[in-house]
Design a protein around this motif. Structure first.
Motif, PDB file in Angstrom:
ATOM      1  N   ILE A 124       4.975 -27.479  14.064  1.00 31.49           N
ATOM      2  CA  ILE A 124       6.074 -27.584  15.141  1.00 31.49           C
ATOM      3  C   ILE A 124       6.894 -28.691  14.945  1.00 31.49           C
ATOM      4  O   ILE A 124       5.966 -30.077  14.954  1.00 31.49           O
ATOM      5  CB  ILE A 124       5.609 -27.249  16.449  1.00 31.49           C
ATOM      6  CG1 ILE A 124       4.840 -25.991  16.509  1.00 31.49           C
ATOM      7  CG2 ILE A 124       6.528 -27.630  17.272  1.00 31.49           C
ATOM      8  CD1 ILE A 124       4.363 -25.652  18.037  1.00 31.49           C
ATOM      9  N   TRP A 162       8.282 -24.475  12.426  1.00 41.00           N
ATOM     10  CA  TRP A 162       8.552 -24.028  13.589  1.00 41.00           C
ATOM     11  C   TRP A 162       9.129 -25.174  14.244  1.00 41.00           C
ATOM     12  O   TRP A 162       9.071 -26.152  14.882  1.00 41.00           O
ATOM     13  CB  TRP A 162       7.591 -23.755  14.391  1.00 41.00           C
ATOM     14  CG  TRP A 162       6.505 -22.640  14.033  1.00 41.00           C
ATOM     15  CD1 TRP A 162       5.928 -22.616  12.506  1.00 41.00           C
ATOM     16  CD2 TRP A 162       6.023 -21.386  14.296  1.00 41.00           C
ATOM     17  NE1 TRP A 162       5.028 -21.622  12.404  1.00 41.00           N
ATOM     18  CE2 TRP A 162       5.299 -20.845  13.280  1.00 41.00           C
ATOM     19  CE3 TRP A 162       6.137 -20.622  15.300  1.00 41.00           C
ATOM     20  CZ2 TRP A 162       4.617 -19.533  13.658  1.00 41.00           C
ATOM     21  CZ3 TRP A 162       5.623 -19.377  15.591  1.00 41.00           C
ATOM     22  CH2 TRP A 162       4.857 -19.054  14.591  1.00 41.00           C
ATOM     23  N   ASP A 164      11.288 -26.952  17.265  1.00 41.68           N
ATOM     24  CA  ASP A 164      11.271 -26.711  18.787  1.00 41.68           C
ATOM     25  C   ASP A 164      12.307 -27.767  19.273  1.00 41.68           C
ATOM     26  O   ASP A 164      12.390 -29.021  19.334  1.00 41.68           O
ATOM     27  CB  ASP A 164       9.900 -27.210  19.223  1.00 41.68           C
ATOM     28  CG  ASP A 164       9.890 -27.371  20.857  1.00 41.68           C
ATOM     29  OD1 ASP A 164      11.002 -27.205  21.641  1.00 41.68           O
ATOM     30  OD2 ASP A 164       8.469 -27.106  21.190  1.00 41.68           O
ATOM     31  N   LYS A 195      11.064 -20.945  11.429  1.00 35.16           N
ATOM     32  CA  LYS A 195      10.719 -20.374  12.529  1.00 35.16           C
ATOM     33  C   LYS A 195      11.270 -21.066  13.602  1.00 35.16           C
ATOM     34  O   LYS A 195      11.619 -22.344  13.498  1.00 35.16           O
ATOM     35  CB  LYS A 195       9.269 -20.161  12.315  1.00 35.16           C
ATOM     36  CG  LYS A 195       8.971 -19.128  11.193  1.00 35.16           C
ATOM     37  CD  LYS A 195       7.438 -18.917  11.265  1.00 35.16           C
ATOM     38  CE  LYS A 195       6.876 -17.741  10.393  1.00 35.16           C
ATOM     39  NZ  LYS A 195       7.206 -18.258   8.762  1.00 35.16           N
ATOM     40  N   THR A 197      10.297 -22.150  17.961  1.00 32.93           N
ATOM     41  CA  THR A 197       9.361 -21.939  19.327  1.00 32.93           C
ATOM     42  C   THR A 197       9.973 -23.121  20.377  1.00 32.93           C
ATOM     43  O   THR A 197      10.881 -23.641  20.175  1.00 32.93           O
ATOM     44  CB  THR A 197       7.941 -22.037  18.909  1.00 32.93           C
ATOM     45  OG1 THR A 197       7.055 -21.614  19.828  1.00 32.93           O
ATOM     46  CG2 THR A 197       7.523 -23.732  18.709  1.00 32.93           C
ATOM     47  N   SER A 230       9.691 -17.642  18.552  1.00 31.96           N
ATOM     48  CA  SER A 230       8.450 -17.548  19.516  1.00 31.96           C
ATOM     49  C   SER A 230       8.634 -18.388  20.670  1.00 31.96           C
ATOM     50  O   SER A 230       9.430 -19.181  20.899  1.00 31.96           O
ATOM     51  CB  SER A 230       7.207 -17.869  18.658  1.00 31.96           C
ATOM     52  OG  SER A 230       7.380 -19.500  18.624  1.00 31.96           O
ATOM     53  N   VAL A 231       7.663 -18.061  21.672  1.00 32.91           N
ATOM     54  CA  VAL A 231       7.641 -19.190  22.767  1.00 32.91           C
ATOM     55  C   VAL A 231       6.162 -19.444  23.454  1.00 32.91           C
ATOM     56  O   VAL A 231       5.355 -18.401  22.915  1.00 32.91           O
ATOM     57  CB  VAL A 231       8.375 -18.403  23.956  1.00 32.91           C
ATOM     58  CG1 VAL A 231       9.876 -18.236  23.899  1.00 32.91           C
ATOM     59  CG2 VAL A 231       7.918 -17.091  24.564  1.00 32.91           C
TER      60      VAL A 231
END
Ligand code: THG
Length: 300
Positions: A124, A162, A164, A195, A197, A230-231
């Motif tokens: 992330i 991912w 964020d 991706k 999140t 996503s979360v």
């Protein structure tokens, strides 16, 4: 929308005690519960864990993997040694584990990126820079470019990352919520295959407990429209999970209508809707800044 369960977390009294006493049972029960609730990933949140993280994280990973083998784990701590120790004992899952998280601070990412490459973990990428929280989507973009460059150089491809962009509390930083949506609109074009999140529940950190689910769910719907992949969410919130899996289109459509009205600068007349649906329309308006936040926004 993929879901990462947030509640195997040191701030929960039950889990915090189990960490401290090295009691496997509450952790295994929580992991099995999250699986039953449909979580795709389980976030193991130790907090900073400065002292004993390097012993605690691998122990928790092993305890959880004794009962749940098919769900990948998300290793959530700022203790880099704890993350490496956990990756060493990690039993392979159908999808790789995720390092949560790499911030945009040179001294830290230079140590963490090699771990992702060495152990084949996803990461992330948290948009938290040298000066803390980015001020707008442009600063978010600049931070993303710096970190992605370093990741690519180390051989970590975009699809292992991912991103964020950081969710902030609605009651103190509402404009940042719009900035994150704008950032989400661009990021997938900037880095194809990436991706994404976020810590969804951050948005409702502060507002009254019973109003947290409607804030979390409304914002998830808004972010998904911009491609959020996503979360990190509360496994207890069944409506949120249902919507993430494609249900309750009536709620989704109301939030979309509120967003469309905002972008077209028209007034959204939701007076004919049920009380439940009006609540989602009002909440969308608070998130976009059409209405000012107050703890009683649903009543006005
Ligand atoms: N981004 C990334 N990781 C993150 C965050 C993020 N990890 C931590 C956090 N933010 C996301 N996880 C949580 C976990 C719990 C809560 C909020 C976010 C929470 N818990 C309740 C509370 O504090 O009141 C209940 C705690 C309890 O069980 O007692 O709000 O942004 N990458």
């Amino acid at each position: 929308m993929y879901l990462i369960g947030e509640s195997l977390n040191v701030i929960s009294t039950k889990i915090g005690r189990a960490f401290k006493e090295r009691d496997p049972k509450p952790l295994q029960e929580e992991a099995l519960f999250q699986k039953k609730k449909g979580m795709d990933y389980i976030d193991i949140n130790l907090g900073p864990a400065k002292k004993d993280g390097h012993e605690l994280m691998p122990w928790v990973v092993q305890v959880v993997q004794e009962v749940v083998q098919d769900i990948p784990l998300v290793l959530d701590t700022s203790n880099i040694g704890a993350i490496e120790a956990a990756l060493k004992v990690y039993k392979e899952t159908p999808l790789p584990p995720i390092i949560n998280s790499i911030m945009v601070r040179t001294a830290r990412y230079e140590k963490m990126i090699p771990l992702a490459a060495k152990y084949n973990a996803d990461v992330i990428a948290l948009m938290w820079g040298p000066d803390g929280l980015p001020r707008d989507e442009h600063e978010r973009g600049a931070l993303a470019a710096e970190l992605m460059n370093a990741l690519h150089e180390a051989g970590v491809s975009s699809d292992r990352v991912w991103i964020d962009g950081l969710v902030t509390p609605v009651n103190i930083q509402q404009p940042q919520l719009i900035s994150l949506m704008n950032f989400m609109a661009d990021i997938h074009d900037m880095f194809p295959g990436i991706k994404s999140t976020c810590g969804l529940s951050n948005i409702s950190n502060g507002p009254p407990e019973h109003l947290r689910p409607i804030l979390n769910t409304t914002y998830m719907i808004m972010l998904e429209r911009y491609g959020m992949y996503s979360v990190i969410s509360d496994p207890l919130d069944e409506t949120l999970t249902e919507i993430a899996k494609g249900g309750r289109m009536d709620i989704v459509n109301v939030v979309y209508d509120a967003m469309d009205a905002f972008y077209e600068s028209t007034l959204y007349d939701f007076s004919g809707l049920s009380n439940e649906l009006q609540g989602y329309a009002k909440t969308a308006n608070v998130i976009m800044g059409v209405s000012l936040y107050s703890d009683s926004w649903l009543e006005v």
